[in-house]
Write an enzyme that holds these catalytic residues in place. Structure first.
Site, mmCIF file in Angstrom:
data_model
loop_
_atom_site.group_PDB
_atom_site.id
_atom_site.type_symbol
_atom_site.label_atom_id
_atom_site.label_comp_id
_atom_site.label_asym_id
_atom_site.label_seq_id
_atom_site.Cartn_x
_atom_site.Cartn_y
_atom_site.Cartn_z
ATOM 1 N N HIS A 53 0.812 4.744 6.103
ATOM 2 C CA HIS A 53 1.909 5.662 5.801
ATOM 3 C C HIS A 53 1.293 6.891 5.190
ATOM 4 O O HIS A 53 0.497 6.765 4.534
ATOM 5 C CB HIS A 53 3.002 5.243 4.907
ATOM 6 C CG HIS A 53 2.649 4.343 3.679
ATOM 7 N ND1 HIS A 53 2.103 3.431 3.643
ATOM 8 C CD2 HIS A 53 2.639 5.097 2.314
ATOM 9 C CE1 HIS A 53 1.633 2.866 2.268
ATOM 10 N NE2 HIS A 53 2.071 4.061 1.326
ATOM 11 N N ASN A 59 -2.741 6.818 0.785
ATOM 12 C CA ASN A 59 -3.215 6.040 0.023
ATOM 13 C C ASN A 59 -3.995 4.738 0.813
ATOM 14 O O ASN A 59 -3.228 4.336 1.661
ATOM 15 C CB ASN A 59 -2.280 5.524 -1.291
ATOM 16 C CG ASN A 59 -1.873 6.536 -2.116
ATOM 17 O OD1 ASN A 59 -2.677 7.440 -2.628
ATOM 18 N ND2 ASN A 59 -0.515 6.318 -2.446
ATOM 19 N N HIS A 72 2.437 10.005 2.860
ATOM 20 C CA HIS A 72 3.394 10.518 1.960
ATOM 21 C C HIS A 72 3.337 12.061 2.095
ATOM 22 O O HIS A 72 2.320 12.555 2.159
ATOM 23 C CB HIS A 72 2.890 10.191 0.367
ATOM 24 C CG HIS A 72 2.939 8.830 0.012
ATOM 25 N ND1 HIS A 72 3.990 8.419 -0.875
ATOM 26 C CD2 HIS A 72 2.051 7.912 0.034
ATOM 27 C CE1 HIS A 72 3.652 7.023 -1.161
ATOM 28 N NE2 HIS A 72 2.348 6.890 -0.693
ATOM 29 N N ASP A 101 11.192 8.286 0.457
ATOM 30 C CA ASP A 101 10.851 7.259 -0.270
ATOM 31 C C ASP A 101 11.664 6.765 -1.156
ATOM 32 O O ASP A 101 12.855 7.615 -1.873
ATOM 33 C CB ASP A 101 9.385 8.060 -1.206
ATOM 34 C CG ASP A 101 8.634 6.586 -2.036
ATOM 35 O OD1 ASP A 101 7.358 6.933 -1.147
ATOM 36 O OD2 ASP A 101 9.091 6.248 -2.525
ATOM 37 N N GLY A 134 -4.768 2.924 -4.417
ATOM 38 C CA GLY A 134 -3.362 2.894 -4.881
ATOM 39 C C GLY A 134 -2.317 2.562 -3.764
ATOM 40 O O GLY A 134 -1.170 2.735 -4.131
ATOM 41 N N GLN A 135 -2.877 1.944 -2.736
ATOM 42 C CA GLN A 135 -1.793 1.340 -1.578
ATOM 43 C C GLN A 135 -0.988 0.226 -2.097
ATOM 44 O O GLN A 135 -1.809 -0.831 -2.577
ATOM 45 C CB GLN A 135 -2.610 1.248 -0.304
ATOM 46 C CG GLN A 135 -1.734 0.840 0.760
ATOM 47 C CD GLN A 135 -2.443 0.649 2.163
ATOM 48 O OE1 GLN A 135 -3.506 0.655 2.239
ATOM 49 N NE2 GLN A 135 -1.744 0.674 3.119
#
Ligand code: 5GP
Ligand code: ZN
Length: 114
Positions: free
Chosen positions: A100, A87, A102, A30, A93-94
């Site tokens: 994806h 998310n 995390h 990230d 909270g995307q």
């Protein structure tokens, strides 16, 4: 090519610190890590988010999870653990609209999320 950031990373157009790649998915660190270990696992195929995945995506959904787990183990996270987060859409909270996972590890993470 569409203007999706993660599609462009998957295509090699935008650089990323890749930690794994095969024909169907890619994992990379990230850009703004929230823990000592923070990487993302994405399908190369564009899927907006988990809620919009389809029955035909079952194979890649399982592979994303298994790859996230395998990479976390390879990075030494097995003993102390890790968090695997997806998310989804605004309330989830995307911020990047390409599915994806995390993977966060390397410190104790608070729960519940704010
Ligand atoms: P979300 O909030 O959508 O669940 O997470 C998107 C994540 O993608 C964020 O943690 C953000 O730091 C990361 N991100 C956004 N743009 C880039 C980029 O261009 N490269 C990398 N490596 N990560 C990115
Ligand atoms: Zn995309």
């Amino acid at each position: 090519m569409n203007d999706c950031i993660f599609c462009q990373i998957a295509a090699g157009i935008i650089p990323a610190a890749k930690i794994y790649e095969d024909a169907e998915l890619i994992a990379f660190n990230d850009l703004n890590p929230q823990a000592p270990v923070h990487f993302l696992v994405i399908p190369k195929k564009h899927i907006n988010n988990l809620m919009e995945a389809e029955h035909t995506d079952i194979h890649i959904l399982g592979k994303l999870l298994y790859t996230a787990q395998t990479l976390a183990v390879q990075l030494g996270c097995e003993q102390k653990g890790a968090r695997f987060v997806i998310n989804c859409k605004d309330d989830g909270g995307q911020t990047v609209n390409h599915l994806h996972i995390h993977v966060l590890a390397g410190r104790a993470l608070a729960w519940p999320p704010g």
